[in-house]
Design an enzyme around this catalytic site. Structure first.
Site: not given
Length: 551
Positions: A310, A368, A416
């Protein structure tokens, strides 16, 4: 079933009629501080069962002290003791959040980080309260010498606990960190049942066993059992779901379906210090490290995809323009490269996963969806932004992206903490993903137990949906998780390097799991059933009280 329970119980009571019970009248056991000790002990025992301590077997009796603490308490007192136990548990298991104080500058932000940690632990502890109330009311109404009523109590409190965990995972965007079942992530035989009931069914088994142990101990301490060596039906019944799940899990693991299609992935773990990622002077060093690790991985041969963690790229990628020049330093020798980077699209910033093909051309991306409050956006920004270092809010992704890979099975990224949010993995598999990628940066909190706890959640996403996952992290734990939750890791946490391995995508045409098709039925049943249990218990106690007053 209830009839057989009654017959067994009647025979037991006939055998034990007239036997003197064991009453523990020691003054210490009547101390007013003892319930607080029990509450705190349960919080400690629960925390000891999770990664960081790793005493997973302790989970099956960890709730017993709390149950003794609240079993004869008023509703208000039971709520307070349960809140205390939950606060101790989450304070210990989320202690890694205090590492944020080393990642932010200024006394005000450091204080905000500590207060935020305390508030989060207290908020999560609230979800212990329904369980404590159910134990207090249920003990008075059901627990005693009648077997089928005791078993009813065991089912009831399990429903309440599972429902509370499920609610914590969805309310206010959800924080489903460390449900009880996650503690068993390394027990491959037990967790195979998650393909049916998700992590919730493992949590239910743990609570069910705790309830059986509580009833067993309570019958000795309250004078209804004379010989402590005699077998106890409630304890044996509590073991049944665990034993059946282990047997089913062994059968599943020994009869794995053959999978011939594979994907070879190389996972780059750069181990970049979090503060360095914000320092523009460190950008050349970061690029150099990524370039060297990528070039070395590409020379392995037969690598189908190289993955970065990430936000590994120390630049913002504008997806509306070409990016070949920006990535020229990380030439992958004709191998597709999946990077983690902040992206800019249509006037908004996103936390993104971006695929570049073997020619360095853009080939797909994912933004995301489930953003971290106070990390990627600030709730009530007019009031709260001054307490955080976040200057801009990131945009929410529109949904799961199924990204095709040249000549190989399509996959979906998770970024994440998205691998702790079970519906996101399920939605990706329903959309057509045959394997998953988790790109994360746990450098905010490492070194700590957080990275292992994070991995533990990912294990369940694989079992629930019967798909493998490649986890690529900045500081660890990087590795490959197969469709049965078995982890292959070669890199130590907090180390620089790369690892490569095979994963086997879900076969085309294989029936999706019950969990993938139907979702968390166990969690939803626990929520509805738990509410019903509390209503019945509370109503029954009130009716009994009115009758007593009338008499």
């Amino acid at each position: 079933m209830i009839g057989s329970f009654k017959q067994l119980d009647a025979k037991r009571r006939e055998r034990e009629a007239g036997k003197p019970g064991i009453n523990l009248e020691h003054p210490l056991l009547k101390s007013p501080i003892l319930p607080y000790v029990g509450s705190i002990l349960s919080g400690i025992f629960l925390a000891l069962g999770f990664p960081g301590f790793g005493n997973a077997t302790l989970m099956f009796v960890a709730l017993v002290p709390l149950m003794f603490a609240v079993h004869s308490a008023s509703v208000k007192r039971a709520a307070g003791l349960s809140l205390l136990s939950g606060f101790v548990f989450f304070t210990m298991s989320l202690w890694w959040l205090t590492n944020l104080t080393a990642r932010v500058e200024g006394t005000g932000l450091k204080i905000s980080a500590v207060l935020g940690f305390a508030v989060l632990a207290l908020y999560c502890a609230i979800y212990f309260i329904p369980f404590g109330i159910a134990v207090a009311l249920g003990t008075r109404k059901w627990v005693g010498n009648v077997l089928w009523k005791n078993v009813r109590f065991m089912f009831a409190v399990s429903l309440v606990w599972v429902g509370s965990e499920y609610l914590r995972g969805i309310l206010f965007t959800g924080f489903p960190w460390n449900p009880l079942g996650v503690s068993q992530y390394a027990n491959a035989t037990l967790i195979q049942v998650a393909e049916w009931g998700g992590v919730s069914i493992v949590s239910a088994y743990i609570v069910f066993m705790n309830a059986g142990a509580f009833i067993t101990f309570r019958q000795y301490t309250h004078g209804s059992r004379a010989k402590i060596y005699k077998p106890h039906f409630e304890l044996m019944i509590g073991l049944v779901p665990i034993a059946l799940s282990v047997a089913q899990g062994m059968n599943t693991l020994m009869n794995r379906q053959p999978r011939h299609e594979n994907v070879t992935v190389a996972l780059v773990q750069p181990n970049i210090e979090q503060q360095a990622k914000w320092d523009s002077a460190m950008e050349p060093e970061i690029k150099k490290r990524l370039s060297e690790l990528t070039a070395t991985a590409s020379r392995l041969g037969e690598v189908d995809l190289i993955i970065w963690p990430e936000t590994a790229l120390p630049q913002t990628v504008n997806l509306s323009v070409g990016n070949r020049d920006r990535l020229s330093f990380a030439a992958g020798e004709g191998i597709p490269l999946l990077i983690g980077a902040n992206s800019y699209q249509d006037g908004k910033y996103f936390n993104s996963s971006i695929l570049f093909d073997s020619k360095g051309e853009y080939a797909g991306h994912y933004d995301k969806q489930h953003l971290v409050p106070f990390g990627e956006y600030v709730p009530f920004p007019g009031l709260m932004r001054k307490f955080t270092p976040i200057e801009i809010d990131f945009g929410h992704g529109a949904g799961s992206s199924v990204i095709p890979l040249q000549g190989k099975a399509s996959f979906s990224p998770l970024i994440c903490f998205e691998d702790i949010v079970a519906p996101l993995s399920r939605n990706a598999v329903l959309a057509g993903a045959r394997w998953l990628v988790n790109q994360t940066n746990d450098g905010w909190f490492d070194p700590s137990a957080q990275s292992e706890q994070h991995l533990a959640h990912a294990v369940f996403r694989c079992v629930e949906n019967r798909v493998p996952m490649a986890r690529c992290t900045n500081t660890g734990v990087s590795g490959i998780i197969d469709a049965y939750g078995v982890v292959d890791r070669q890199l130590k946490p907090m180390s620089e390097g790369f690892t490569a391995g095979l994963l086997y995508p879900r076969p085309i045409g294989q029936e999706k799991t019950f969990y993938t098709r139907k979702g968390n039925v166990v969690g939803k049943t626990g929520l509805i059933g738990g509410i019903g249990v509390l209503v019945i218990l509370r109503g029954g106690i009130r009716i009994k009280r009115r009758k007593n007053e009338a008499e």
